[in-house]
Design an enzyme around this catalytic site. Structure first.
Site, short mmCIF file in Angstrom:
data_model
loop_
_atom_site.label_atom_id
_atom_site.label_comp_id
_atom_site.label_asym_id
_atom_site.label_seq_id
_atom_site.Cartn_x
_atom_site.Cartn_y
_atom_site.Cartn_z
N GLY A 136 0.93 6.33 4.17
CA GLY A 136 0.63 5.56 5.23
C GLY A 136 -0.14 4.31 5.03
N SER A 137 -0.98 3.81 6.18
CA SER A 137 -1.95 2.82 5.93
C SER A 137 -3.15 3.25 4.95
CB SER A 137 -2.60 2.63 7.52
OG SER A 137 -1.47 2.00 8.17
#
Length: 487
Positions: free
Chosen positions: A218-219
């Site tokens: 993810g981020s």
């Protein structure tokens, strides 16, 4: 000699030759591999007759051999068993050694390592009973406990490392298991426990920090994309990027939305620093396409993605995909599509930034000692793997990560009186599934960093569909860092 007798003699001679060859092969060619088989009862009985070395955490034994009044002579005992299960692994008469240091350092623990050759000779000459070497781990007991308590009843993993050396300070995977049930001398009970553990869909014996089914980061991967941008010389922390609600992607009608489908700023544009602070998907998707997949992949590799590592347990290599089109590259640049990482790899990214851009090789065993003599037979030396970014770029990334914790998506990781640098992540895994929640960071960011962490909580943990990396994983990471810092 008539023909039938001649043929019979030939057959008998061939059988004797086959017997001689097979015996020679077994005794001289295959002997070592046969002795090493985990189901070789004779070998196991002989190894159980030797006192196995201890595994120590913060000076206390978390695995040791205690006398047994049966044919095995010694039985393995694990204290705080579930807390350290993925560090120690298991040692079983039926299933051998595996799952952690028991398996990866079996030669040292059993006393059969070549490093103990002179010790074995000394024991033979002095009449001492042979014994295995004890392993001193790098684990910080307070950090290990904080990781365990933070994860609670949630599935996931937490790992902490010293950015300066690569020493692993905490390694917790959930769910866990009790290795004592596999060390039992009750054969029926051991078989039943093995079947239960190996068929459990939650896979309690898998060490999620370094192996198993890897996670979309993810981020947290935006740190890699940002590092590639700053290292290219084409971008600075103040470079302006698109920050609209949805980024149009080439070749597809499916855009790349920001969280909540809202713009990253009222103007629809953000600086690189602001994009990291609020975790702006469109900005990093466009940034990845501007840089190109080769640049992003090369940067990931500099942080260790794709490396074959052992800590000493084997680490499953993390992956950045190849052959991407523009839309896939945009998704990969925010840690989605087919990007897959271990929590250890994510922690190594933060650790490298903390360590002025230098990636250190992670390790779990500080030293191996012979208990009877307290002599060190093996000692770990910190080892540099690579320079992921320059000290200047590392400093820029550190400042941007401090902003994430001070006033961005990672405020839940704040520690009073200590400056913390971090990055959150909320990773989509499958249609209809709750997102995984991530946090990675390091502290203190305003001095010599002593700890870098990565925490993942699977399927949103107790927060379910409302999960966000900062809110779910951030507090766990904060408590681990506080434990290491003594706060």
């Amino acid at each position: 000699m008539n023909a039938p007798i001649r043929r019979l003699a030939t057959v008998v001679a061939a059988l004797f030759a086959a017997l001689l060859i097979s015996t020679t092969m077994i005794q001289f060619v295959f002997a070592k591999s046969i002795n090493a088989r985990p189901d070789n009862r004779r070998t196991l009985l002989s190894t159980f007759g030797v006192q196995r070395g201890q595994i120590l955490a913060d000076g206390k034994a978390v695995a040791e051999s205690v006398p047994s009044d049966d044919e095995y002579k010694w039985q393995r005992k694990y204290t705080q068993a579930e807390l350290y299960a993925h560090v120690t692994g298991y040692y079983s008469f039926l299933y051998g050694a595996g799952g952690g240091l028991e398996g990866s350092e079996n030669d040292l623990l059993s006393g059969s390592s070549d490093k103990l050759f002179y010790q074995r000779i000394s024991d033979l000459l002095t009449g001492k009973k042979p014994r295995g070497a004890s392993l001193t781990t790098t684990i910080d007991a307070a950090a290990q406990r904080a990781a365990e308590e933070g994860l609670g009843n949630q599935r996931g993993a937490a790992i902490a490392i010293d950015p300066r050396t690569g020493a692993i300070l905490a390694m917790v995977s959930h769910p866990s298991y009790d290795p004592n049930v596999l060390a039992s001398h009750d054969i029926d009970a051991t078989v039943k426990a093995w079947r239960t553990l190996t068929t459990d869909k939650s896979q309690p014996m898998v060490n999620r920090t370094i192996a198993g089914n890897l996670y979309p980061p993810g981020s947290t991967f935006k740190l890699v994309t940002a590092a590639a941008a700053l290292s290219s010389g084409k971008f600075t922390p103040s470079s302006v990027l698109p920050g609209q609600a949805v980024l149009d992607l080439p070749g597809t009608t499916v855009g790349l939305p920001n969280d909540g489908h809202v713009p990253c700023s009222p103007t629809g544009k953000v600086t690189l620093t602001e994009a990291l602070r609020v975790s702006c998907n469109p900005a990093f998707g466009q940034l990845g396409m501007d840089l190109g997949q080769d640049a992003v992949r090369a940067q990931a590799a500099k942080f260790g993605v794709g490396d074959e590592l052992a800590v000493p347990m084997r680490v499953t290599p993390s992956v950045f995909p190849t052959g991407l089109n523009e839309a896939q590259l945009a998704q990969s640049s925010i840690g989605q599509f087919d990007v897959r990482m271990t929590p250890l790899q994510v922690a190594m990214i933060s650790a490298a930034i903390a360590n002025r851009g230098v990636v250190m090789k992670p390790y779990l065993v500080k030293s191996a000692i012979v208990d009877s003599e307290l002599s060190v037979v093996d000692r770990a030396q910190p080892e540099r793997l690579s320079e992921a970014v320059t000290p200047e770029v590392a400093n820029e990334l550190k400042s941007m990560m401090i902003g994430v914790v001070q006033g961005g998506t990672g405020t839940a990781a704040q520690i009073p009186g200590v400056e913390v640098a971090g990055k959150t992540g909320t990773a989509e895994t499958a249609a209809g599934a709750n997102p995984d929640a991530w946090f990675t960071g390091f502290a203190p960011a305003n001095g010599t960093p002593k700890v870098a962490v990565a925490v993942i909580v699977e399927d949103g943990g107790n927060a379910g569909s409302e999960a966000a990396g900062g809110r779910v994983a951030g507090p766990i990471a904060r408590d681990i860092m506080k434990a290491v810092l003594g706060e």
